[in-house]
Design an enzyme around this catalytic site. Sequence first.
Site, PDB file in Angstrom:
ATOM      1  N   ASP A 296      75.819  91.409   5.440  1.00 14.31           N
ATOM      2  CA  ASP A 296      77.274  91.549   5.603  1.00 14.31           C
ATOM      3  C   ASP A 296      77.621  93.010   5.925  1.00 14.31           C
ATOM      4  OD1 ASP A 296      76.590  92.501   3.059  1.00 14.31           O
ATOM      5  OD2 ASP A 296      78.493  91.903   2.142  1.00 14.31           O
TER       6      ASP A 296
ATOM      7  N   PHE B 224      78.375  93.053  -6.929  1.00 10.75           N
ATOM      8  CA  PHE B 224      79.248  92.520  -5.873  1.00 10.75           C
ATOM      9  C   PHE B 224      78.718  91.246  -5.204  1.00 10.75           C
ATOM     10  CE2 PHE B 224      80.486  92.351  -1.372  1.00 10.75           C
ATOM     11  CZ  PHE B 224      81.867  92.268  -1.485  1.00 10.75           C
ATOM     12  N   ASN B 225      77.485  91.258  -4.702  1.00 11.12           N
ATOM     13  CA  ASN B 225      76.998  90.114  -3.914  1.00 11.12           C
ATOM     14  C   ASN B 225      77.009  88.821  -4.728  1.00 11.12           C
ATOM     15  OD1 ASN B 225      76.570  91.674  -1.655  1.00 11.12           O
ATOM     16  ND2 ASN B 225      74.393  92.014  -2.065  1.00 11.12           N
TER      17      ASN B 225
ATOM     18  N   HIS C 264      71.728 100.285  -1.382  1.00 15.81           N
ATOM     19  CA  HIS C 264      71.179  99.090  -2.022  1.00 15.81           C
ATOM     20  C   HIS C 264      70.259  98.271  -1.108  1.00 15.81           C
ATOM     21  CE1 HIS C 264      74.421  99.764  -4.975  1.00 15.81           C
ATOM     22  NE2 HIS C 264      75.223  99.914  -3.935  1.00 15.81           N
ATOM     23  N   ASP C 265      70.809  97.856   0.025  1.00 11.59           N
ATOM     24  CA  ASP C 265      70.162  96.781   0.796  1.00 11.59           C
ATOM     25  C   ASP C 265      68.789  97.136   1.373  1.00 11.59           C
ATOM     26  OD1 ASP C 265      72.369  95.286   0.152  1.00 11.59           O
ATOM     27  OD2 ASP C 265      73.397  95.680   2.040  1.00 11.59           O
TER      28      ASP C 265
ATOM     29  N   THR D 277      71.125  90.202   1.889  1.00 12.53           N
ATOM     30  CA  THR D 277      71.688  91.456   1.377  1.00 12.53           C
ATOM     31  C   THR D 277      73.220  91.378   1.291  1.00 12.53           C
ATOM     32  OG1 THR D 277      71.799  92.479   3.571  1.00 12.53           O
ATOM     33  CG2 THR D 277      69.755  92.816   2.309  1.00 12.53           C
TER      34      THR D 277
HETATM   35  C1  BDR Z   1      75.966  95.275  -2.557  1.00 16.20           C
HETATM   36  O1  BDR Z   1      77.346  95.090  -2.285  1.00 16.20           O
HETATM   37  C2  BDR Z   1      77.660  95.528  -0.990  1.00 16.20           C
HETATM   38  O2  BDR Z   1      78.824  96.287  -0.991  1.00 16.20           O
HETATM   39  C3  BDR Z   1      76.458  96.306  -0.489  1.00 16.20           C
HETATM   40  O3  BDR Z   1      76.318  96.113   0.916  1.00 16.20           O
HETATM   41  C4  BDR Z   1      75.315  95.723  -1.265  1.00 16.20           C
HETATM   42  O4  BDR Z   1      74.762  94.599  -0.601  1.00 16.20           O
HETATM   43  C5  BDR Z   1      75.821  96.259  -3.697  1.00 16.20           C
HETATM   44  O5  BDR Z   1      76.483  95.778  -4.836  1.00 16.20           O
HETATM   45 CA    CA Z   2      75.296  94.078   1.702  1.00 14.62          CA
END
Ligand code: BDR
Ligand code: CA
Length: 324
Positions: A12, A167-168, A241-242, A126
């Site tokens: 994303d 978040f994800n 992160h990703d 991701t």
């Molecule tokens: C995740 O949330 C998104 O904002 C970033 O792309 C990452 O995948 C981190 O919490």
């Molecule tokens: Ca992401």
Amino acid sequence: MSGPRPIVLDCDPGHDDALAILLAHGSPAVELLAITTVAGNQTLEKTTLNARRVCTVAGIRDVPVAAGCARPLRRPLTTAAQIHGASGLDGADFDEPTVPLSDRPAVELLVETVMDRPGEVTLVPTGPLTNIAMAVRREPGIVSRVREVVLMGGAFTRGNVTPAAEFNIAVDPEAAAVVFEAGWPLTMVGLDLTHQALATPAVLERIEAVGTAPARTMGRLLRFFGDAYRREAGLASPPVHDPCAVARVIRPELVEVVDAFVAVETEGRWTSGMTVTDFRGTLGRPPNAQVATRLDVAGFWDLIIEALARVGAPPAGRGPVATA
Ligand code: BDR
Ligand code: CA
């Protein structure tokens, strides 16, 4: 099986998703079969446009970019504009992308890619897990055909959008529950690991020193990302992160993992989207995940820099980019 590991990146973009795309494309150890997009950091329309923008900058022309789910399974979409901006990829200017959108829906492409190559394909999600859950629902046979799932999401200590949830997972907990309960080999690369991958000023200098157009664009994006993390989360440097999930596929020894049972909380009043991680077997369930705990930070950034050096043409007037 030898040769590069075939992967599908379900993303994303998103600043750190963009770096994950560049890392995958610039690494001979993996073969990027497809990029599928999902709503998350921004709307599906924006994350899909951003994936095509990144591919255009990086010269990724032979990888289908397919659009997936525009909203979570059962909830309204929440985005992360405060971190990624109104476009989902604020901080750099992009020309109109020349990389086309595939006419295949992402879920269809995911299913077909896995079913066509039994035991070979690694899925690297991701973003929110909506596309992956929909693919399992459409063709449960992918669960036994996939090689493994290595996802960025979750946390075993604390969240980033709520005290409990990352978040994800928080965006689509019902989809995440499907993915964690599916019974396939799964690695959770969560915040506990990704907060070790900080794009410090020294890292940014190394990225910008690569000197190619994609690396310069990535530098601008990460500077925007860093400002957002300083403002919104009070962190001196942003966690990328990703790319950590992609790095785990490319060089597994960079990411230490521990077996655990992970349950996704879908109902908790305060804990919706939490990945409840049982390292000690107190819930009496067998492990369903390898949970990432420790990153070889120096090795990770070397991998990123080496990959970036392989992506894109050198700017005019410079010699060929080293590919060591
Ligand atoms: C995740 O949330 C998104 O904002 C970033 O792309 C990452 O995948 C981190 O919490
Ligand atoms: Ca992401």
